[in-house]
Every structure is written in structure tokens, then in C-alpha cells.
Design a protein around this motif. Structure first.
Motif, short mmCIF file in Angstrom:
data_model
loop_
_atom_site.label_atom_id
_atom_site.label_comp_id
_atom_site.label_asym_id
_atom_site.label_seq_id
_atom_site.Cartn_x
_atom_site.Cartn_y
_atom_site.Cartn_z
N LEU A 161 -7.56 -0.08 -1.12
CA LEU A 161 -7.31 -1.38 0.13
C LEU A 161 -8.86 -2.27 0.08
O LEU A 161 -8.31 -3.95 0.89
CB LEU A 161 -8.35 -0.22 1.66
N ARG A 206 -6.93 1.60 7.41
CA ARG A 206 -5.87 0.64 7.58
C ARG A 206 -5.72 -0.26 9.04
O ARG A 206 -5.31 -1.33 9.04
CB ARG A 206 -4.81 1.04 7.36
N LEU A 213 0.98 -1.59 -0.18
CA LEU A 213 0.32 -0.45 -0.06
C LEU A 213 0.81 1.49 0.44
O LEU A 213 2.21 1.30 1.09
CB LEU A 213 -0.84 0.08 1.50
#
Length: 280
Positions: free
Chosen positions: A91, A65, A9
Motif C-alpha cells: 500500500l 485502503r 492492488l
């Protein structure tokens, strides 16, 4: 608590720049980007193993997250800002089957439809402009949740947790503490956010009480607190006139009519609400 490196990410600041996600004042947005702070908030929420978690206003996904790094079974993120949807989709792709992103107004969302299977928890850095009405809505259905871990402006957090006979104590204090055990769990300075707000913020952890009041009792408490605190500087015998014969109600509740709303405990409000509900 941290995300596994293989997720690949990007940094949150890169996400914000790439998706044009500059915070909008009109949406009450102040983003939390520090992974350590987000992880701490997720920890305050308690063990998330197997839990369904509702997040409101995830923005670029900092707290999201941290929630996905926990053992939570599933995270449902409700976001009004269309710019954030694409950022959150990254995500969702990184955590297949564990994140559902809903574009919409959290004030209009039906929690049971989004999370039909419990146990449920709410963990959110709430947009400042809708934090209080969202909380009041959740208090009306508090039995749906194991807990609520919510970020507010510190002034609002203090009102939620305030003790009787203090300046911060008011209608929100009574409604929140009547339905939940409330504790201030964390304070954050303006610099913890992007952009920095003008005030400090605080996380409140609310755990619903076992008793789930009947609809008529809930309605009576709302009516009672609205009247009592609507003119908080007046004696209760005057401020509660709209409820009928206030002197009789106060006498039945063993409350001196010359007292003011901010001096009553939550237990005393509960006693009056039950009497008011019994009137039908």
C-alpha cells in the motif's frame, strides 16, 4: 469512496494468503475485508481533507485502503504483527508519501512524534485485547485530536456511551464522556469480520470537548472514578473513603452520601473532581 483502479492492488484475501496473515487470537485480531464497510467507517470519521490520520492494528490494510481513498493528507499505521508489515508495504508503494507504517506497540507510541503536524484524527478497528487501555491513553491527550473513530466489542462501546443509572454505566463512561462527546455510530455482526468474533462489534465516534483539563484535574478525576466505581455497590460515603473525608467532599459537592456511583451524572463527577483537585 473507492481506490482508483490504476493502483492495481490485489484482493485482501489474496494478500492474507500470500503473507500468511491468518488472524491471531493472542493479538485480538479480527480483520475487516469488506470495502463498503471500511469506506463507511472512514466516512463516519468526518471530512478527512488535509488531516493526519492515525490507524492502529491495520492488519492486511482493509481500513487503510479506505483511508487512503479519502482526501487525508497522510495515514500513519501502527502494527505490532510483523507479518502484516510486508502487506502494508504494498500500500505504501501504491500511495507514495501518503502512508507511513510503524512496526511497534501502539501502547508505547508517542502520537506527537508520529504526527507532529495537525489536525489529527484517529480511525481504527482496534485489537480487542488493547482497545480500552488505548482509549484511556488517548483520553488523557484528547486535545491532540479532532476526533476518534474506533471499533470496539459492542459491550465496550455501550459502556463508553452509557447513560447514568444503567447497567453499562461505569468508570469508562464517565472518563470518555467527561473528555468527549460520544456516540454509537455503527454496529457490525460477527460475520462482517474474518475470522468472525463471538460477539457483535460497534464503532464509537468521539469528539473532544473544547476544555482541556489541567493535569491535576485529570489526575483527580482518575482517582475519584477509580474509588467510586471500585466498589460500585457500596454507598459513596463508603466507596470514597480512600480519598480522605468522603462525607465532607460529598457535602461540598452537594451529593447525598447514600447515593451510589452509577447514579451520578458526568457533571456531578466533574464537580467532585474539581473539589478533590483543589485539596492539592
Amino acid at each position: 469512496m473507492s481506490l482508483p483502479p490504476e493502483t492495481g492492488l490485489p484482493e485482501l484475501r489474496d494478500v492474507i494468503a500470500r503473507h500468511g496473515l491468518a488472524a491471531r487470537k493472542s493479538l485480538g485480531q479480527h480483520f475487516l475485508l469488506d470495502p463498503a464497510v471500511c469506506a463507511r467507517i472512514a466516512t463516519i470519521a468526518g471530512p478527512l481533507d488535509g488531516r493526519q490520520v492515525l490507524e492502529v492494528g491495520p492488519g492486511p490494510g482493509g481500513l487503510t485502503r479506505a483511508l487512503l481513498a479519502s482526501p487525508a493528507a497522510h495515514v500513519v499505521a501502527v502494527e505490532l504483527d510483523r507479518r502484516a508489515i510486508a502487506a502494508l508495504a504494498e500500500l505504501s508503494d501504491a500511495f507514495p508519501g501518503r502512508l507511513t507504517v510503524i512496526e511497534g506497540d501502539a501502547m508505547k507510541v508517542r502520537t506527537t512524534e508520529l504526527m507532529p503536524d495537525g489536525p489529527r484524527r484517529v480511525v481504527a478497528n482496534l485489537p480487542y485485547n488493547v482497545g480500552t487501555p488505548l482509549l484511556i491513553g488517548w483520553l488523557k491527550q484528547a486535545a491532540l485530536f479532532e476526533s476518534l473513530t474506533l471499533m470496539f466489542q459492542q459491550e465496550v462501546a455501550e459502556r463508553i456511551c452509557a447513560a447514568p443509572d444503567t447497567d453499562a454505566y461505569g468508570r469508562l463512561s464517565v472518563l470518555a464522556q467527561w473528555r468527549c462527546h460520544c456516540r454509537m455510530a455503527m454496529r457490525l455482526p460477527p460475520g462482517a469480520f474474518t475470522p468472525p468474533p463471538k460477539v457483535w462489534s460497534a464503532v464509537v465516534h468521539l469528539t473532544p470537548h473544547a476544555e482541556d483539563p489541567a493535569p491535576e484535574l485529570l489526575a483527580a478525576m482518575e482517582k475519584l472514578t477509580a474509588a467510586a466505581f471500585g466498589q460500585r455497590r457500596k454507598m459513596l460515603r463508603s466507596s470514597m473513603k480512600s480519598l480522605g473525608d468522603s462525607n465532607v467532599l460529598l457535602e461540598q459537592g452537594e451529593i447525598e452520601p447514600t447515593r451510589r456511583a452509577e447514579t451520578l451524572s458526568v457533571a456531578e463527577f466533574d464537580r467532585l473532581a474539581r473539589l478533590l483537585a483543589a485539596r492539592g
